[in-house]
Motif scaffolding. Structure first.
Motif, mmCIF file in Angstrom:
data_model
loop_
_atom_site.group_PDB
_atom_site.id
_atom_site.type_symbol
_atom_site.label_atom_id
_atom_site.label_comp_id
_atom_site.label_asym_id
_atom_site.label_seq_id
_atom_site.Cartn_x
_atom_site.Cartn_y
_atom_site.Cartn_z
ATOM 1 N N LYS A 87 -47.353 -62.750 69.571
ATOM 2 C CA LYS A 87 -46.464 -61.867 70.130
ATOM 3 C C LYS A 87 -44.939 -61.765 69.467
ATOM 4 O O LYS A 87 -44.328 -62.542 69.474
ATOM 5 C CB LYS A 87 -46.287 -62.094 71.629
ATOM 6 N N ARG A 88 -44.760 -60.660 68.774
ATOM 7 C CA ARG A 88 -43.549 -60.592 68.039
ATOM 8 C C ARG A 88 -42.199 -60.650 69.046
ATOM 9 O O ARG A 88 -41.261 -61.015 68.295
ATOM 10 C CB ARG A 88 -43.636 -59.366 67.262
ATOM 11 N N TYR A 89 -42.256 -60.426 70.150
ATOM 12 C CA TYR A 89 -41.232 -60.455 71.076
ATOM 13 C C TYR A 89 -40.987 -61.688 71.332
ATOM 14 O O TYR A 89 -39.709 -62.026 71.829
ATOM 15 C CB TYR A 89 -41.478 -59.489 72.084
ATOM 16 N N ARG A 90 -41.735 -62.786 71.085
ATOM 17 C CA ARG A 90 -41.421 -64.246 71.358
ATOM 18 C C ARG A 90 -41.110 -65.024 70.135
ATOM 19 O O ARG A 90 -41.366 -64.778 69.076
ATOM 20 C CB ARG A 90 -42.679 -64.634 72.031
ATOM 21 N N HIS A 91 -40.270 -66.190 70.331
ATOM 22 C CA HIS A 91 -39.881 -66.970 69.163
ATOM 23 C C HIS A 91 -41.057 -67.504 68.865
ATOM 24 O O HIS A 91 -42.174 -67.929 69.723
ATOM 25 C CB HIS A 91 -39.057 -68.065 69.729
ATOM 26 N N ASP A 148 -44.293 -68.874 71.224
ATOM 27 C CA ASP A 148 -45.349 -68.355 71.225
ATOM 28 C C ASP A 148 -46.928 -68.890 70.849
ATOM 29 O O ASP A 148 -47.790 -68.959 71.508
ATOM 30 C CB ASP A 148 -45.560 -67.097 70.034
#
Length: 286
Positions: free
Chosen positions: A67-71, A75
């Motif tokens: 998931k690109r929206y998490r570090h 992730d």
């Protein structure tokens, strides 16, 4: 060959069957390893058998993609925890005699989980709830919900027994202290006849333990049941004069829970009524 190469090769050679927010599901043919082939060849005396390697098996490959929206480190940690939790839930269910897909492959590093491919239909499909991406069930000209599903009688499936089997399997799962977390009719499957020799009819299988947890508390069990009750009410409305589907599920659940410790069913029943009351109040308030 690196582990990442193996995971990517499996996905590249698979067929996408479902796309979700947390991951993708693929149909994959898992080939036997060279060691299996060599061992089989040495054990076979027949020339024809020696030439034919063991057949491949079809599995469901579940991939929790990054998931690109998490570090990245967070992730990776969450993916590993959730995948490991799902694998453990499946193993505990199998040990407790719950009908779930067999575990074939676990790669927590790459977020891949391989499970037995279940050849059959979801209860949603059998009862006429439509595909998972349908917004509303179909209706008749008079505005009432229609039941456009499979002809269960022609398929040799008794609807009452199927629904009772749902309840019995959930009871086994709860007695093993496993909470499913996402009980819907899309996560209940019936194998095709003959797909699993020696199994009872109908052969009901619980799938998708991605949101599962472990708890012996009656409150958690009651919430699990309430989620399924709401799924039946919204997706599978019954015809006039017909008993609600969930009542038949609950009867099977009661039978299964009575196989456990004394008073287990009564505690869950009491909590289920409380959960229903809270749900009704929430609906009235909005």
């Amino acid at each position: 060959m690196e582990v990442v190469d193996i995971a990517q090769r499996l996905i590249a050679g698979s067929t996408l069957v479902k796309q979700g927010a947390e991951g993708r599901a693929y149909r994959c043919d898992l080939l036997p390893s060279p060691l299996m082939v060599q061992s089989s060849s040495r054990a076979c005396e027949d020339e024809a058998s020696r030439r034919d390697p063991p057949a491949s098996i079809t599995i469901l490959l579940k991939h929790r993609f990054p998931k690109r929206y998490r570090h990245p480190s967070l992730d990776s940690q969450l993916t590993r925890q959730r995948l490991t939790s799902e694998a453990r839930a499946l193993v505990r269910c199998i040990k407790a005699g719950v009908s779930v897909p067999a575990l074939r492959l676990v790669d927590a590093r790459q977020g891949c989980l391989g499970m037995e491919w279940i050849d059959g239909w979801t209860v949603r499909e059998l009862l006429g709830g439509g595909q998972e991406d349908d917004q509303v069930p179909s209706t008749r000209d008079d505005g009432q919900a229609s039941r456009v599903g499979h002809d269960l009688e022609a398929m040799g499936i008794d609807e009452d027994e199927m629904l009772a089997a749902v309840g019995r399997q959930i009871a086994k799962m709860h007695l093993a202290d496993i909470i499913h977390g996402d009980l819907t009719t899309s996560n209940l499957m019936v194998r095709k006849a003959g797909a699993h020799p020696g199994s009872p009819s109908p052969d009901l299988v619980l799938i998708d333990f991605g949101l599962s947890s472990s708890s012996p508390m009656p409150e958690e069990r009651a919430v699990d049941l309430y989620v399924l009750e709401r799924a039946f009410a919204s997706t599978h409305p019954v015809l006039p004069g017909t008993a609600p589907h969930f009542e038949r599920v609950l009867q099977g659940y009661k039978e299964g829970m009575q196989q456990g410790r004394k008073g287990e069913w009564e505690r869950v029943e009491k909590r289920l009524e409380e959960v229903r009351m809270r749900g009704r109040k929430r609906s009235m308030v909005g």
